[in-house]
Write a protein that holds these residues in place. Structure first.
Motif, mmCIF file in Angstrom:
data_model
loop_
_atom_site.group_PDB
_atom_site.id
_atom_site.type_symbol
_atom_site.label_atom_id
_atom_site.label_comp_id
_atom_site.label_asym_id
_atom_site.label_seq_id
_atom_site.Cartn_x
_atom_site.Cartn_y
_atom_site.Cartn_z
ATOM 1 N N TYR A 1 0.825 -1.219 0.000
ATOM 2 C CA TYR A 1 0.000 0.000 0.000
ATOM 3 C C TYR A 1 0.855 1.264 0.000
ATOM 4 O O TYR A 1 0.571 2.220 -0.731
ATOM 5 C CB TYR A 1 -0.932 -0.019 1.214
ATOM 6 N N LYS A 2 1.909 1.268 0.799
ATOM 7 C CA LYS A 2 2.740 2.471 0.912
ATOM 8 C C LYS A 2 3.402 2.784 -0.426
ATOM 9 O O LYS A 2 3.942 1.907 -1.086
ATOM 10 C CB LYS A 2 3.794 2.300 2.008
ATOM 11 N N ASP A 3 3.333 4.070 -0.803
ATOM 12 C CA ASP A 3 3.897 4.575 -2.061
ATOM 13 C C ASP A 3 3.193 4.019 -3.296
ATOM 14 O O ASP A 3 3.760 4.039 -4.392
ATOM 15 C CB ASP A 3 5.417 4.281 -2.150
ATOM 16 N N SER A 4 1.970 3.511 -3.112
ATOM 17 C CA SER A 4 1.194 3.012 -4.251
ATOM 18 C C SER A 4 0.276 4.119 -4.777
ATOM 19 O O SER A 4 0.096 5.157 -4.140
ATOM 20 C CB SER A 4 0.347 1.805 -3.834
ATOM 21 N N GLU A 5 -0.323 3.875 -5.939
ATOM 22 C CA GLU A 5 -1.291 4.821 -6.518
ATOM 23 C C GLU A 5 -2.502 4.953 -5.596
ATOM 24 O O GLU A 5 -3.083 6.030 -5.469
ATOM 25 C CB GLU A 5 -1.741 4.334 -7.903
ATOM 26 N N GLU A 6 -2.869 3.844 -4.955
ATOM 27 C CA GLU A 6 -4.022 3.851 -4.037
ATOM 28 C C GLU A 6 -3.756 4.770 -2.851
ATOM 29 O O GLU A 6 -4.608 5.569 -2.458
ATOM 30 C CB GLU A 6 -4.306 2.421 -3.554
ATOM 31 N N GLU A 7 -2.546 4.675 -2.279
ATOM 32 C CA GLU A 7 -2.209 5.544 -1.155
ATOM 33 C C GLU A 7 -2.196 7.002 -1.598
ATOM 34 O O GLU A 7 -2.712 7.881 -0.888
ATOM 35 C CB GLU A 7 -0.851 5.174 -0.560
ATOM 36 N N LEU A 8 -1.621 7.265 -2.760
ATOM 37 C CA LEU A 8 -1.563 8.633 -3.282
ATOM 38 C C LEU A 8 -2.970 9.220 -3.418
ATOM 39 O O LEU A 8 -3.227 10.360 -2.995
ATOM 40 C CB LEU A 8 -0.850 8.633 -4.640
ATOM 41 N N ALA A 9 -3.892 8.428 -3.971
ATOM 42 C CA ALA A 9 -5.287 8.881 -4.123
ATOM 43 C C ALA A 9 -5.934 9.121 -2.771
ATOM 44 O O ALA A 9 -6.669 10.105 -2.583
ATOM 45 C CB ALA A 9 -6.084 7.852 -4.924
ATOM 46 N N ASP A 10 -5.651 8.238 -1.788
ATOM 47 C CA ASP A 10 -6.226 8.382 -0.441
ATOM 48 C C ASP A 10 -5.709 9.637 0.260
ATOM 49 O O ASP A 10 -6.462 10.327 0.952
ATOM 50 C CB ASP A 10 -5.915 7.141 0.416
ATOM 51 N N ILE A 11 -4.418 9.921 0.081
ATOM 52 C CA ILE A 11 -3.828 11.117 0.705
ATOM 53 C C ILE A 11 -4.452 12.380 0.129
ATOM 54 O O ILE A 11 -4.836 13.299 0.863
ATOM 55 C CB ILE A 11 -2.289 11.124 0.526
ATOM 56 N N LYS A 12 -4.583 12.422 -1.202
ATOM 57 C CA LYS A 12 -5.194 13.593 -1.851
ATOM 58 C C LYS A 12 -6.645 13.763 -1.397
ATOM 59 O O LYS A 12 -7.088 14.880 -1.120
ATOM 60 C CB LYS A 12 -5.142 13.444 -3.374
ATOM 61 N N ALA A 13 -7.374 12.644 -1.321
ATOM 62 C CA ALA A 13 -8.780 12.701 -0.900
ATOM 63 C C ALA A 13 -8.897 13.204 0.538
ATOM 64 O O ALA A 13 -9.759 14.039 0.843
ATOM 65 C CB ALA A 13 -9.430 11.315 -1.035
ATOM 66 N N ALA A 14 -8.016 12.702 1.420
ATOM 67 C CA ALA A 14 -8.040 13.139 2.824
ATOM 68 C C ALA A 14 -7.686 14.621 2.922
ATOM 69 O O ALA A 14 -8.305 15.369 3.688
ATOM 70 C CB ALA A 14 -7.063 12.304 3.653
#
Length: 199
Positions: free
Chosen positions: A61-74
């Motif tokens: 999960y870390k440094d993945s596209e999914e994490e990036l999207a979650d960080i931007k959303a948060a």
């Protein structure tokens, strides 16, 4: 229960064939009598999650596209409030904050997210307070872990069992208090009533 019955019928080839052909199910069948081992049934549907599974998920999960999207959303949801961002993003602790900040700053520079004042002009004292708070929480969690004797694959199970014991003790104490408070009054009330009848 209804979903369990539906699954039991649809996952059994014979019962499924009968249902498709006749539109009926065998209500007396073993699957619908409720005699199954529900823990075993649950394990058929969902595999057991282990500490290793969680660690592997964290790595992927870390440094993945999914994490990036979650960080931007948060960041967008909380308008740059780092306290809430750090609480909501998966698999992060306070040591990840510089990395999370860089990801957000890069997204702001690229015009992918707006520049919120709460993030850009966050007071240094707020960062220090957040760090102290999470360090304190980590120490308390470690202390609790040691007190409960956790440290293996069955951590969650042991924690749940421990909490269940605590809740049972709280309920027993509560019932004892009620009995002490109202039980004696009820007995006295009966005695008074009996005395009045005697007169």
């Amino acid at each position: 229960q209804i979903l369990g019955k539906a699954y039991a019928v649809l996952s059994d080839p014979e019962q499924r064939a009968v249902y498709d052909e006749q539109g009926t199910v065998d209500e007396e069948g073993e699957a619908l009598r409720g005699e199954r081992d529900w823990q075993e049934y649950w394990r058929l549907l969902f595999k057991k999650i282990t500490v290793k599974d969680i660690e592997e998920f964290e790595k992927s999960y870390k440094d993945s596209e999914e994490e990036l999207a979650d960080i931007k959303a948060a960041y967008m949801d909380f308008e740059g409030d780092m306290d809430r961002i750090m609480e909501s993003v998966l698999c992060v602790d306070y040591t990840d904050e510089p990395r999370i900040r860089k990801i957000i700053e890069k997204a702001i520079d690229a015009g992918e997210v707006p520049s919120y004042k709460g993030f850009v002009k966050e007071a240094k004292q707020k960062m220090i307070t957040r760090k102290r708070r999470v360090e304190k929480e980590a120490r308390e969690a470690e202390k609790t872990k040691d007190e409960l004797g956790l440290g293996g694959e069955d951590d969650l199970k042991a924690l749940i069992q421990s909490r269940n014991k605590d809740r049972k003790k709280e309920m027993d104490d509560f019932l004892a208090q009620l009995e002490a408070k109202y039980g004696n009054n009820a007995k006295q009330g009966r005695k008074k009533t009996a005395a009045k009848k005697g007169k």
